[in-house]
Design a protein around this motif. Structure first.
Motif, PDB file in Angstrom:
ATOM      1  N   TYR A  56      -9.775  -3.299   4.193  1.00 10.87           N
ATOM      2  CA  TYR A  56      -9.979  -2.174   3.286  1.00 10.87           C
ATOM      3  C   TYR A  56     -10.118  -0.854   4.032  1.00 10.87           C
ATOM      4  O   TYR A  56     -10.646  -0.795   5.142  1.00 10.87           O
ATOM      5  CB  TYR A  56     -11.261  -2.369   2.474  1.00 10.87           C
ATOM      6  N   ASP A  58     -11.918   2.070   2.265  1.00  6.10           N
ATOM      7  CA  ASP A  58     -12.538   2.499   1.013  1.00  6.10           C
ATOM      8  C   ASP A  58     -12.448   4.004   0.808  1.00  6.10           C
ATOM      9  O   ASP A  58     -12.401   4.483  -0.331  1.00  6.10           O
ATOM     10  CB  ASP A  58     -14.002   2.042   0.962  1.00  6.10           C
ATOM     11  N   ASP A  61      -9.175   4.416  -0.613  1.00  4.43           N
ATOM     12  CA  ASP A  61      -8.943   3.515  -1.745  1.00  4.43           C
ATOM     13  C   ASP A  61      -7.744   2.601  -1.490  1.00  4.43           C
ATOM     14  O   ASP A  61      -6.951   2.327  -2.391  1.00  4.43           O
ATOM     15  CB  ASP A  61      -8.735   4.330  -3.032  1.00  4.43           C
ATOM     16  N   VAL A  87      -7.068  -0.251  -4.269  1.00  5.45           N
ATOM     17  CA  VAL A  87      -8.134  -1.193  -4.622  1.00  5.45           C
ATOM     18  C   VAL A  87      -8.193  -1.284  -6.144  1.00  5.45           C
ATOM     19  O   VAL A  87      -8.295  -0.263  -6.834  1.00  5.45           O
ATOM     20  CB  VAL A  87      -9.491  -0.738  -4.048  1.00  5.45           C
ATOM     21  N   PHE A  89     -10.374  -2.868  -8.194  1.00  6.85           N
ATOM     22  CA  PHE A  89     -11.618  -3.193  -8.892  1.00  6.85           C
ATOM     23  C   PHE A  89     -12.787  -2.681  -8.056  1.00  6.85           C
ATOM     24  O   PHE A  89     -12.705  -2.668  -6.825  1.00  6.85           O
ATOM     25  CB  PHE A  89     -11.721  -4.719  -9.067  1.00  6.85           C
ATOM     26  N   TYR A  91     -16.520  -2.605  -6.163  1.00  5.98           N
ATOM     27  CA  TYR A  91     -17.216  -3.620  -5.376  1.00  5.98           C
ATOM     28  C   TYR A  91     -18.374  -4.188  -6.193  1.00  5.98           C
ATOM     29  O   TYR A  91     -19.338  -3.489  -6.502  1.00  5.98           O
ATOM     30  CB  TYR A  91     -17.753  -3.029  -4.075  1.00  5.98           C
ATOM     31  N   ARG A  99     -10.743  -7.434  -6.540  1.00  2.84           N
ATOM     32  CA  ARG A  99     -10.312  -6.346  -5.665  1.00  2.84           C
ATOM     33  C   ARG A  99      -9.106  -6.736  -4.819  1.00  2.84           C
ATOM     34  O   ARG A  99      -8.317  -5.881  -4.415  1.00  2.84           O
ATOM     35  CB  ARG A  99     -11.464  -5.958  -4.717  1.00  2.84           C
ATOM     36  N   GLU A 100      -8.979  -8.034  -4.546  1.00  3.82           N
ATOM     37  CA  GLU A 100      -8.034  -8.490  -3.529  1.00  3.82           C
ATOM     38  C   GLU A 100      -6.756  -9.110  -4.079  1.00  3.82           C
ATOM     39  O   GLU A 100      -5.682  -8.958  -3.488  1.00  3.82           O
ATOM     40  CB  GLU A 100      -8.737  -9.515  -2.625  1.00  3.82           C
TER      41      GLU A 100
END
Length: 252
Positions: A56, A58, A61, A87, A89, A91, A99-100
């Motif tokens: 990720y 973050d 994004d 991403v 969704f 955390y 998310r994945e």
């Protein structure tokens, strides 16, 4: 990639949840499709093992996914693919699969060959709602899948012996909804996975059924995939590749 015919992957992706309540409802609905009774392919079979992992960024994004195919006999890399996406969704512990999975599916779809077994860096049934990444991915694709995690989630266990191959049960007293029993009511322990020592004197890993592979076979595959190191070769390869893909995406 196909599932058992009762789930439309296209429809699931088109209606991907954006909030916690929606995601929990999806887990409740899809969890009933997990198949534990299948033994799955034997270790060392003539086929393909595929490891998946994500990395990720973050701040931007971004999520980068990798799918690496290994020859199931020699453990040599025979194909690899990556995908980079946004991403999908927020955390939320217990809902990381949301998310994945969209980006992981993209990477899997870029492979020319169909995996005979998918090895996930995470959980299957060893999840508070009995539906971690390995189960979710397995149900959506119909592929046999197992989870091999570096750490337990909420389960209890005793350490196995120090020898390679030693194991102990991974236990959870929660039901699939993730809640404990009533006050004063004894919890019934459920075996949700196995704590497995893959190298002598090294920290164990935490193996669980994902979909269409039983626990004994999942552990046998994990030992086959760890001839030198604690972590399966599938995960080691996918981890390195998704990190490289993320670095490239940052540079673009």
């Amino acid at each position: 990639m196909t599932n058992d015919g009762t789930i439309s992957l296209e429809d699931e992706l088109a209606h991907w949840p954006t909030g916690e309540a929606e995601a929990l409802a999806v887990q409740d609905r899809l969890r009933t499709h997990v198949r534990r009774e299948h033994s799955g392919p034997e270790p060392g079979f003539a086929g393909t093992l595929v490891g998946v992992d994500v990395a990720y960024d973050d701040e931007r994004d971004l999520v980068a996914a990798a799918a690496v195919a290994l020859d199931a006999v020699t453990l040599e890399v025979v194909e690899e693919a990556t995908a980079v996406g946004r991403v999908a969704f927020p955390y939320v512990p217990g809902l990381l699969a949301f998310r994945e999975i969209p980006t992981v599916l993209d990477a899997l779809g870029r492979l020319r060959r169909t995996p005979d077994l998918v090895v996930c860096d995470g959980y299957g049934l060893a999840h508070p709602r009995r539906f971690g990444l390995a189960s979710h991915l397995g149900v959506l694709t119909g592929l046999p899948a197992i989870g091999v995690a570096k750490n337990p989630f909420t389960s209890r266990y005793e350490l196995p012996g120090v020898e390679r191959g030693a194991s102990s049960p991974l236990l959870d007293g929660r039901g699939p909804g993730g809640g404990a029993g009533s006050p004063g009511e004894a919890e019934e322990e459920e075996v949700v996975g196995r704590v497995l020592r893959t190298q002598k004197g090294v920290k164990p890993v935490f193996v669980s059924v994902g979909h269409r592979v039983d626990l004994d076979r999942a552990c046998a595959h994990t030992l086959h995939l760890t001839p030198k190191y604690r972590i399966p070769e599938t995960t080691r390869a996918a981890d390195a590749l998704c990190r490289r893909a993320l670095l490239q995406a940052r540079a673009d």
